[in-house]
Design a protein around this motif. Structure first.
Motif, mmCIF file in Angstrom:
data_model
loop_
_atom_site.group_PDB
_atom_site.id
_atom_site.type_symbol
_atom_site.label_atom_id
_atom_site.label_comp_id
_atom_site.label_asym_id
_atom_site.label_seq_id
_atom_site.Cartn_x
_atom_site.Cartn_y
_atom_site.Cartn_z
ATOM 1 N N LEU A 45 -9.296 -16.795 10.253
ATOM 2 C CA LEU A 45 -10.187 -17.804 10.835
ATOM 3 C C LEU A 45 -11.226 -18.240 9.798
ATOM 4 O O LEU A 45 -11.481 -19.444 9.634
ATOM 5 C CB LEU A 45 -10.891 -17.267 12.088
ATOM 6 N N LEU A 46 -11.792 -17.255 9.095
ATOM 7 C CA LEU A 46 -12.785 -17.596 8.056
ATOM 8 C C LEU A 46 -12.180 -18.560 7.048
ATOM 9 O O LEU A 46 -12.785 -19.554 6.653
ATOM 10 C CB LEU A 46 -13.265 -16.331 7.341
ATOM 11 N N LYS A 85 -16.925 -17.452 4.416
ATOM 12 C CA LYS A 85 -16.742 -16.233 3.619
ATOM 13 C C LYS A 85 -17.074 -14.986 4.422
ATOM 14 O O LYS A 85 -17.867 -15.030 5.358
ATOM 15 C CB LYS A 85 -17.646 -16.289 2.383
ATOM 16 N N GLU A 86 -16.505 -13.876 3.977
ATOM 17 C CA GLU A 86 -16.822 -12.591 4.598
ATOM 18 C C GLU A 86 -18.223 -12.160 4.224
ATOM 19 O O GLU A 86 -18.782 -12.634 3.226
ATOM 20 C CB GLU A 86 -15.820 -11.540 4.123
ATOM 21 N N ASN A 87 -18.746 -11.213 5.000
ATOM 22 C CA ASN A 87 -20.090 -10.680 4.748
ATOM 23 C C ASN A 87 -21.159 -11.767 4.702
ATOM 24 O O ASN A 87 -22.014 -11.793 3.833
ATOM 25 C CB ASN A 87 -20.119 -9.888 3.434
ATOM 26 N N VAL A 106 -20.921 -13.993 13.266
ATOM 27 C CA VAL A 106 -20.946 -14.692 14.557
ATOM 28 C C VAL A 106 -19.597 -15.268 14.987
ATOM 29 O O VAL A 106 -19.350 -15.426 16.175
ATOM 30 C CB VAL A 106 -22.014 -15.817 14.601
ATOM 31 N N TYR A 107 -18.717 -15.562 14.025
ATOM 32 C CA TYR A 107 -17.448 -16.199 14.413
ATOM 33 C C TYR A 107 -16.265 -15.241 14.481
ATOM 34 O O TYR A 107 -15.203 -15.624 14.960
ATOM 35 C CB TYR A 107 -17.122 -17.356 13.462
ATOM 36 N N THR A 108 -16.425 -14.027 13.933
ATOM 37 C CA THR A 108 -15.296 -13.087 13.960
ATOM 38 C C THR A 108 -15.748 -11.704 14.408
ATOM 39 O O THR A 108 -16.938 -11.430 14.528
ATOM 40 C CB THR A 108 -14.656 -12.928 12.561
#
Lengths: 644, 105, 147
Positions: free
Chosen positions: A98-99, A105-107, A113-115
C-alpha cells in the motif's frame, strides 16, 4: 430516550458546554518518553494552490466516526483481499504494498496511520489518532487557509451516530450535537438508521446541516397510509421529502460556495435493510438504485446546471468505483463504509470517458479528506485531493469541543436510558446514578496483546467477544458479526468499559444461544463469505467475514458460494458433521430479539472473571481461519494464521 | 361496513395518470403450513385485476400466488381528465370480488 | 379513450403467440376476465420464443431487502406493447403476473413479488404479434453486516 424530552436533553448538554468552555481549557501533554515524535513543520499546512480566489471551493470530508469523540488507537488491516476487478486495486493492497502504491515510505507518520506496519512501536511514538477537539482545530485551520468557512463545505459520510457507549445512551444525540459544533454541512446515513424512526427524525431535526440520501425511500404501504404522513408532521415533514418520488429525505443539495454551484448527492448504505434490523425503520427501504442515480444526475445537470456534482456515499469503496464508472456526470465520490483510509483517490474513467475521483476517508476520525475545486466561469479547471491524518498529540484540542465532550460525559445514567430492544433490559440497574464517564472509565484487565477487530478475518478483540459468549452459554461455537468498527487496545494497556462499548455498542446487543446443525452453521459461513467475496461489488456487503470462536475452518475466497469453506472443526478436534447439532451463541440478530443479556455486560463479566492475579487477560487461542489461494494477493501480509 | 380492501391514488400530471393501488389480501400460495396446527393453509390469492376509467377498461392483469401479500400495483395511462372516475376490481381464486373507485386528481 | 371491445380483441390477437410461450393472456369470458390456469400452474418457464431486447427495462433491487416483498417495475419502449408478463424463474410456478394494456396505457407496470431464493426476474413483452424478453437477477441473501 423513552421518557425524557430529547430537546431538553440537548439544551442541558449545550448549556453545560458553553459554561465550561469559558473556564476550563484542557491542555494536553504529549505522551512521555524519548521516542515520541514531534510534528514535522508544515505537516498540517495545506494552502489552496495558486492562492485563494473566487471560484475556489474546499470540501472537507470525514466519515465513519462511529461515535468516537475522543482520540483512539486504530490499527489498519493486514488482510483486505480484493477479488474480481478489485484484485490489487486500492483499497485491497495492504502494508508495504500500500505504501508503494501510494508513494509513501516506511517509518513515517504516514505508514503509522495508513498501515498496520510497526503498529506496536509506532502507536507509542505517535500516540492516538482522531478526536473531535483535534478535528475541529484542524478543520478550522483548513477553512482559514481556504479563505474562511464560507469558501468550504464540511461533509460527513455517515456512521457518525453509533459506536460508543455515549452514542447508545443518548440515542445518537451526543454525536449530532458534536457534529453541529464541528460545523458539518451535509451528511448521509447507515447506522444512523439503527435508532427508531422517531429518534432518527428528531436527530435529523437537531442536525443543523442537510441530511440527504437519494436511495432512502418511503415504502409504498407507508406512502399510501395516513399514519405515516401524520407521524412525519411532528418533524416538519422530514422523512417525507417527496410524496410522488417516495424520497424520505432530500436526495441532493445545491450549495453556492465562493461563486460556484456545487451539487452534493447523498447515498445511504444500500444494504441497511439487509444488514440491520428493519424493525427500527419499518417505513423505509434502501437499495443501490443505480438507475435512479443515473436519472437524478441527468436531471440535476439539466435543471440545476451546477459547476460540479459530487457524491457523498456510504456505498463502500468497491461499489463506489463501479458506480462512478457506470453513472456518468459525477466529478468525485466521497466514500465511506468500508473504512479504507486511502491517501490518494482512485481515478475512474466513466462510460462517457470522463474522470471521476473516488476517495475513501477511513474511520474513527482518523483522517480528513480535503478536496480543492477550482471553478472559473462555470468550468471545472482542476480538482486537488489530499488526506490529512489526525495525529491527536499534534493538534491542540479545540476548547469548546473539549468542554462539550466533558460535559456530555458527565451526564448521569438514568432510568430513561434505552440500551436494548427488550423492555426488561432498557436500562441496567447497576449503572444507575453513575455518570457516563464513571461507567466508561472502569478498568477491567490488562491486554496481553494488541486487541483489534479490523481485517477480513478473526481479530483479537473478536476472540474476546466469542470467548465471552461461549463461556456465558457453555456453547461449542460463538459467532460475532464482521463489522468494521471497533478500535484498538494496546498490549499492556488497561481494557476499559469504554473499550468494550466501542466494540459492542449498538441498539440490538441482546445475546442468544441456539442449537444448529453443522450444515446450517456451514451455510451461514458460506452466505457471509459470499457477501464478502462475490466478484461483483454490487453484491457485496462491505463487511468482513463473520468471526467464529471455538471452531477452526479453511476458506478459499476464490471459490463460488458453498465451495469456499472446508475442514471445519471444533477446538477439541471434533470435525463439524452436517447432521450433528451444535450449541451456537451469538449477538446482534437482525430479525428477532433474543432473550440473553446484552453483549457488553457478557464481555465485561468474562474479562473480570478471567484475568489473572496480575490483572492480565490472556487469550489462550485465536481462531484464525486457514486461508487458501490467497498468498499471491496483495491484500494480505503477515497473516498470523496459516495461509497458502 | 368493513373498510374497503383497496386504496387507490390516481394522479394526473401532464397528460399521464399514474395509478398506485394497494390491496389488503393474504395472497396465500397454498404451500405454507400453519405453524400451530401443522395443516397446510389453503391457496388464497387474487387472480384478476380490472381497471377502468369512466367505465372503460384501461388495464387488466392476471396474477399468480407469487405476487406479494397485500399487493401493490402501479401503472400509467393517458386520455383521462381530472374528475374522471377510476375503478379497480379484484377477483380471487375463491370467487370473492371487491372494487373501489376514486376521482382522478 | 380506449374502446373496450378493441382492447379485448387486441389482447386476443397477441394471445395466440402468448399461449405458445406459455405466457398468461387475457381471454374475455363475459365481463370478468379469465385466468390462465395452465400458464400460472406450469412448473417451468419457457420463454425461448421471445427475442432478447434492450428496450425492456427491469427495475428491481440487486439484493432483496425482504424476499417476500421484492419491488419490480417493468417498462419498455417497444412500440405497440400490449402486455408485460413477469416470471420469477426459480419459484415453483414461475409465472407471476401478466399485465394487459389498452392502447392509451403506457407499457409500464410495477408490483411486488415473492422470491424464495436468488433468481432471475424475467419480463416478456408482447408487441404486434411478437415477443421480447429481458431479465435481471435479484439476490436473496442472509444479512451480512457492514462497516
Amino acid at each position: 430516550m423513552a421518557q425524557i424530552d430529547r430537546r431538553d436533553f440537548i439544551k442541558i448538554m449545550g448549556l453545560g458546554a458553553t459554561a465550561t468552555a469559558v473556564s476550563g481549557l484542557m491542555s494536553k501533554q504529549l505522551v512521555a518518553g524519548s521516542n515520541v515524535q514531534t510534528r514535522p513543520k508544515g505537516f498540517y499546512s495545506l494552502p489552496v494552490k495558486g492562492g485563494v480566489k473566487k471560484g475556489n471551493v474546499r470540501i472537507l470530508h470525514l466519515t465513519d466516526v462511529h461515535g468516537q469523540l475522543n482520540p483512539v488507537y486504530f490499527r489498519e488491516p493486514n488482510v483486505n483481499l480484493g477479488v474480481g476487478d478489485a484484485y490489487n486495486r486500492p483499497p485491497h493492497v495492504v502494508g508495504k504494498k500500500l505504501l508503494k502504491a501510494m508513494g509513501l515510505k516506511e517509518n513515517t507518520p504516514e505508514s503509522y496511520v495508513y498501515t498496520y506496519l510497526n503498529f506496536e512501536k509506532d502507536s507509542k511514538r505517535y500516540g492516538k489518532t482522531g478526536g473531535f477537539p483535534q478535528i475541529k482545530t484542524l478543520l478550522d485551520s483548513l477553512r482559514a487557509e481556504a479563505g474562511g468557512r464560507q469558501n468550504t463545505l464540511t461533509i460527513d459520510g455517515g456512521d457518525l451516530w453509533q459506536g460508543s457507549g455515549t452514542a447508545l445512551w443518548t440515542r445518537g444525540v451526543d454525536m449530532v450535537e458534536a457534529s453541529n459544533i464541528l460545523g458539518v454541512d451535509v451528511m448521509v446515513g447507515h447506522w444512523e438508521f439503527t435508532y427508531k424512526e422517531n429518534e432518527v427524525l428528531s436527530n435529523v431535526a437537531l442536525f443543523k446541516g442537510d441530511f440527504i440520501g437519494q436511495n432512502v425511500r418511503v415504502k409504498e404501504d407507508s406512502l399510501m397510509s395516513d399514519t405515516y404522513a401524520t407521524f412525519v408532521e411532528k418533524y416538519d415533514g422530514s422523512g417525507l421529502y417527496d410524496e410522488d418520488s417516495g424520497h424520505a429525505f432530500r436526495p441532493y443539495v445545491i450549495k453556492e460556495v465562493n461563486g460556484a454551484r456545487i451539487c452534493i448527492i447523498g447515498q445511504a448504505f444500500p444494504r441497511t435493510g439487509n444488514a440491520n434490523p428493519q424493525e427500527f425503520f419499518p417505513d423505509w427501504s434502501f437499495g443501490l438504485r443505480e438507475e435512479d442515480m443515473k436519472e437524478l444526475v441527468a436531471q440535476i445537470k439539466e435543471d440545476e446546471k451546477p459547476d460540479a456534482i459530487v457524491l457523498l456515499s456510504h456505498n463502500g469503496m468497491d461499489v463506489d468505483i463501479k458506480m462512478a464508472e457506470r453513472v456518468p456526470g459525477l466529478n468525485a465520490v466521497f466514500g465511506g463504509h468500508t473504512h479504507d483510509g486511502m491517501p490518494k483517490p482512485v481515478k475512474v474513467k466513466n462510460v462517457d470517458g470522463h474522470t471521476c475521483l473516488v476517495t475513501n476517508a477511513g474511520s474513527n476520525g482518523k483522517y480528513i479528506g480535503v478536496m480543492d475545486f477550482d471553478i472559473q466561469k462555470g468550468k471545472l479547471n482542476s480538482i486537488d485531493y489530499h488526506m490529512l491524518p489526525i495525529i491527536s498529540n499534534w493538534l491542540k484540542p479545540d476548547p469548546e469541543m473539549s468542554a462539550y465532550i466533558k460535559q456530555m460525559r458527565s451526564q448521569k445514567y438514568t432510568k430513561d436510558i434505552v440500551e436494548s430492544r427488550r423492555k426488561d433490559a432498557f436500562y441496567n440497574p447497576k449503572r444507575l446514578g453513575k455518570s457516563f464517564e464513571e461507567i466508561l472509565s472502569e478498568k477491567l484487565a490488562i491486554a496481553d496483546r494488541n486487541l483489534y477487530r479490523r481485517g477480513n478475518f478473526m481479530g483479537t478483540w473478536d476472540q474476546i467477544i466469542c470467548n465471552a459468549l461461549r463461556e456465558e452459554y457453555g456453547a461449542d461455537v460463538a459467532m460475532s458479526a464482521g463489522v468494521r468498527w471497533g478500535t484498538t487496545t494496546l498490549k499492556g494497556d488497561w481494557i476499559t468499559m469504554e473499550d468494550v462499548m466501542t466494540q459492542c455498542a449498538l441498539t440490538y446487543g441482546e445475546t442468544y444461544v441456539s442449537e444448529m446443525t453443522g450444515k446450517d452453521l456451514m451455510s451461514v459461513l458460506e452466505g457471509v463469505a459470499d457477501n464478502l467475496f462475490d466478484p461483483d461489488p454490487y453484491l457485496q456487503s462491505g463487511g468482513d467475514m463473520v468471526r467464529v470462536g471455538g471452531m477452526d475452518y479453511s476458506i478459499d475466497p476464490s471459490q463460488k458460494i458453498y465451495f469456499r469453506i472446508t475442514d471445519a472443526k471444533l477446538d477439541n478436534g471434533h470435525v463439524i458433521e452436517p447432521n450433528t447439532r451444535y450449541k451456537v451463541a451469538g449477538w446482534a440478530t437482525v430479525n428477532r430479539t433474543p432473550k440473553g443479556r446484552l453483549i457488553w455486560d457478557v464481555v465485561r463479566d468474562y474479562i473480570l472473571r478471567n484475568k489473572d492475579t496480575d490483572n492480565i487477560l490472556y487469550l489462550p487461542k485465536i481462531n484464525h481461519p486457514t486461508l487458501i489461494n490467497v498468498n499471491h494477493n496483495p491484500g494480505i501480509a503477515d497473516y498470523p494464521g496459516k495461509s497458502s | 361496513m368493513a373498510k374497503n380492501s383497496i386504496k387507490i391514488r390516481a394522479k394526473l400530471k401532464g397528460d399521464v395518470v399514474t395509478v398506485k393501488a394497494l390491496i389488503k389480501h393474504p395472497m396465500e400460495t397454498g404451500l405454507r403450513k400453519n405453524k400451530k396446527t401443522g395443516k397446510m393453509i389453503p391457496a388464497h390469492f387474487i387472480q384478476n385485476i380490472m381497471c377502468e376509467n369512466n367505465g372503460k377498461s384501461v388495464m387488466n392483469a392476471e396474477w399468480g400466488a407469487s405476487v406479494s401479500k397485500n399487493p401493490y400495483l402501479s401503472f400509467k395511462f393517458k386520455g383521462s381528465n381530472k374528475g374522471d372516475t377510476f375503478k379497480l376490481t379484484w377477483t380471487d381464486n375463491t370467487g370473492k370480488t371487491e372494487s373501489n373507485e376514486v376521482k382522478i386528481k | 379513450m380506449l374502446d373496450r371491445r378493441n382492447f379485448l380483441k387486441s389482447s386476443m390477437g397477441a394471445g395466440a403467440v402468448a399461449i405458445a410461450a406459455s405466457c398468461g393472456i387475457l381471454t374475455p369470458i363475459s365481463v370478468s376476465a379469465a385466468w390462465n390456469k395452465a400458464a400460472f400452474e406450469a412448473k417451468t418457464m419457457d420463454v425461448s420464443g421471445a427475442t432478447a431486447s434492450d428496450a425492456i427495462k427491469i427495475k428491481a433491487p440487486d439484493i432483496a431487502e425482504n424476499g417476500a416483498v421484492v419491488p419490480v417495475t417493468i417498462s419498455t419502449t417497444i412500440a405497440d406493447a400490449e402486455s408485460i408478463s413477469i416470471y420469477t424463474e426459480k419459484n415453483g410456478t414461475p409465472l407471476t403476473a401478466v399485465f394487459n394494456f389498452g392502447d392509451m396505457t403506457e407499457a409500464y407496470a410495477s408490483t411486488r413479488i415473492k422470491m424464495g431464493k436468488t433468481s432471475n426476474v424475467v419480463a416478456v413483452v408482447n408487441a404486434a404479434g411478437k415477443q421480447y424478453k429481458a431479465h435481471k437477477e435479484v439476490k436473496v441473501t442472509i444479512g451480512g453486516c457492514g462497516g
